[in-house]
Design a protein around this motif. Structure first.
Motif, mmCIF file in Angstrom:
data_model
loop_
_atom_site.group_PDB
_atom_site.id
_atom_site.type_symbol
_atom_site.label_atom_id
_atom_site.label_comp_id
_atom_site.label_asym_id
_atom_site.label_seq_id
_atom_site.Cartn_x
_atom_site.Cartn_y
_atom_site.Cartn_z
ATOM 1 N N ILE A 64 56.989 28.234 -24.154
ATOM 2 C CA ILE A 64 57.179 28.626 -22.765
ATOM 3 C C ILE A 64 57.913 27.403 -22.088
ATOM 4 O O ILE A 64 58.360 27.531 -20.978
ATOM 5 C CB ILE A 64 55.605 28.463 -22.067
ATOM 6 N N HIS A 74 61.442 32.263 -19.757
ATOM 7 C CA HIS A 74 60.449 33.407 -19.463
ATOM 8 C C HIS A 74 60.932 34.310 -18.247
ATOM 9 O O HIS A 74 60.750 35.405 -18.242
ATOM 10 C CB HIS A 74 59.055 33.228 -19.728
ATOM 11 N N ALA A 102 48.545 33.483 -18.035
ATOM 12 C CA ALA A 102 50.032 33.173 -18.503
ATOM 13 C C ALA A 102 50.082 31.933 -19.004
ATOM 14 O O ALA A 102 50.540 30.784 -18.517
ATOM 15 C CB ALA A 102 50.831 33.172 -17.282
ATOM 16 N N SER A 108 53.468 34.612 -20.158
ATOM 17 C CA SER A 108 54.104 34.238 -18.833
ATOM 18 C C SER A 108 55.233 35.303 -18.324
ATOM 19 O O SER A 108 55.647 35.666 -17.305
ATOM 20 C CB SER A 108 54.578 33.057 -18.946
#
Ligand SMILES: Cc1cc2nc3c(=O)[nH]c(=O)nc-3n(C[C@H](O)[C@H](O)[C@H](O)COP(=O)(O)O)c2cc1C
Length: 397
Positions: A64, A74, A102, A108
């Motif tokens: 992420i 993302h 998320a 996410s």
């Protein structure tokens, strides 16, 4: 092709079925889609990112906190996607998605995207039956997700139960049919199709039949399902299809006649695509006919009932279409049939061509109705089926 030029993210989560995702990605690419893959941490334990980055020619999104030129990846991916497939989808990931969590790159991306979401869950049968999973699946459906249900099959646990990921081709086809059906031209209509060549038994081991494979009928069933119709097919042998289809088996012309008579009243459209034997042996020998001593064998034949003509007699408001397998004067014969059978459409195919008609995957048809005569070029049976269904929808309009 449905997936051509579509931007698709495939999220691969931590299921033992993750290896099948590689095949799914390859099929989507073969169908002209641009594909990117995001792996959950558990997913990466089953299949490495190298497999997916090699197939997609694009880095796999796992972290992420990954950035590209200062852009949050993302969010960038989420905007890019037309569709997000979660294949396989673990019970855990379904729970996260249903609750809007998320906490990794994949979830996410999902939350940040307005793309259409499709999940194919795969898990242990107890996990699938668990109330929590059921609740999550129900919520996702309510949120507009397309759920490709797991199938009954051999699980990694070593027994047969519901929880197995369908084959990648089936996932892609089912998603395609269901997505197209949502705005299909035959939404709300019920359609009855006959398919295949009938078999007329002589004795317990022998029968008379013809060269029909049933391909045209099953392609029509797919095209009708894509157009949003509820489809019933009557054929000598049921087939496994990726999309919902009511299948009724009828082997002989008489059985097919009875089944059509029964089902006709529940349907708005009837397409007679089966090659129904015009004749059947007058007598059925309950014992195998012996060759001993017989210099020859004469079989007396009697005529079978005409299913299309019968459907014409019971027409009411129904739309009726029939196939005419011809070898000469194709349009003249088809036009005569249109009148004599009280049909709305005759689809004539020249079965004397080796690349059209029986058994092969291509067909060259002429669509004849009271309003039009449309000669289509040689094309795949599925493409021809879609054109036929389009024409029927136009006539109903
Ligand atoms: C060998 C093994 C196989 C697993 N197979 C599945 C599975 O098929 N389906 C499932 O829902 N979970 C399965 N799990 C459990 C998930 O990997 C676990 O719930 C994980 O937290 C899922 O993470 P993710 O949803 O972020 O990918 C399996 C775990 C192991 C160790």
């Amino acid at each position: 092709m449905f997936y051509q030029n579509k931007n698709i993210i495939v999220i691969v989560t931590g299921s033992i079925a993750a290896f099948k995702a590689a095949v799914l990605v390859r099929y989507l690419i073969e169908q002209g889609a641009q594909v990117r893959v995001s792996l959950t941490a558990a997913g990466a334990k089953f299949v490495g990112p190298l497999t997916f980055s090699t197939l997609t020619k694009y880095p796999v999104l796992q972290d992420i906190f990954d950035q590209n030129d200062g852009q949050v990846l993302h969010v960038k991916w989420a905007r890019w996607a037309d569709y997000i497939f979660v294949v396989p989808a673990t019970a855990d990931f379904l729970a996260k998605a249903a609750n809007g969590l998320a906490d990794d790159a994949a979830s996410s991306t999902l939350l940040a995207s307005s793309a259409r979401k499709i999940a194919a869950p795969a898990m242990n049968d107890q996990m699938w039956e668990n109330q929590a999973t059921k609740r999550n699946v129900k919520q996702l459906k309510k949120d507009g997700w397309l759920i490709i249900e797991p199938v009954v099959g051999f699980l990694a646990e070593g027994y047969d139960a519901k929880g197995r990921l369908p084959e990648p081709e089936d996932i892609i086809l089912q998603a395609q049919v269901r997505l197209l059906a949502e705005k299909g031209s035959l939404k709300g209509k019920k359609i009855l199709i006959t398919a295949g060549g009938t078999r007329e038994a002589l004795d317990p081991v022998r029968y008379l039949t013809n060269r029909s494979s049933g391909k045209m009928g099953y392609n029509l069933a797919q095209a009708a399902a894509e157009a949003g119709a509820e489809v019933t097919i009557i054929s000598p042998k049921s087939k496994k299809t990726a999309y919902p289809l009511k299948q009724i088996e009828a082997v002989s012309a008489l059985e097919m006649f009875d089944s059509v008579k029964k089902e006709l009243k529940n349907n708005d459209i009837f397409i007679s695509a089966a090659a129904i034997s015009d004749f059947r042996p007058e007598k059925f020998s309950s014992q195998k006919i012996k060759k001993n001593g017989a210099a020859g064998l004469t079989i007396d034949l009697v005529q079978n009932p005409d299913i299309l003509a019968q459907a014409g007699r019971e027409k009411q408001n129904r739309f009726i279409a029939g196939f005419a397998a011809e070898t000469e004067k194709i349009i003249d014969h088809a036009k005569a049939k249109l009148v004599s059978k009280k049909a709305d459409m005759i689809i004539a195919n020249d079965v004397s061509r080796s690349d059209a008609g029986f058994s092969v995957d291509t067909n060259q048809v002429t669509i004849i109705s009271k309003k039009t005569v449309k000669k289509l070029p040689l094309m795949s049976k599925l493409a021809a089926a879609r054109k036929i269904i389009d024409e029927i929808a136009k006539e109903l309009d």
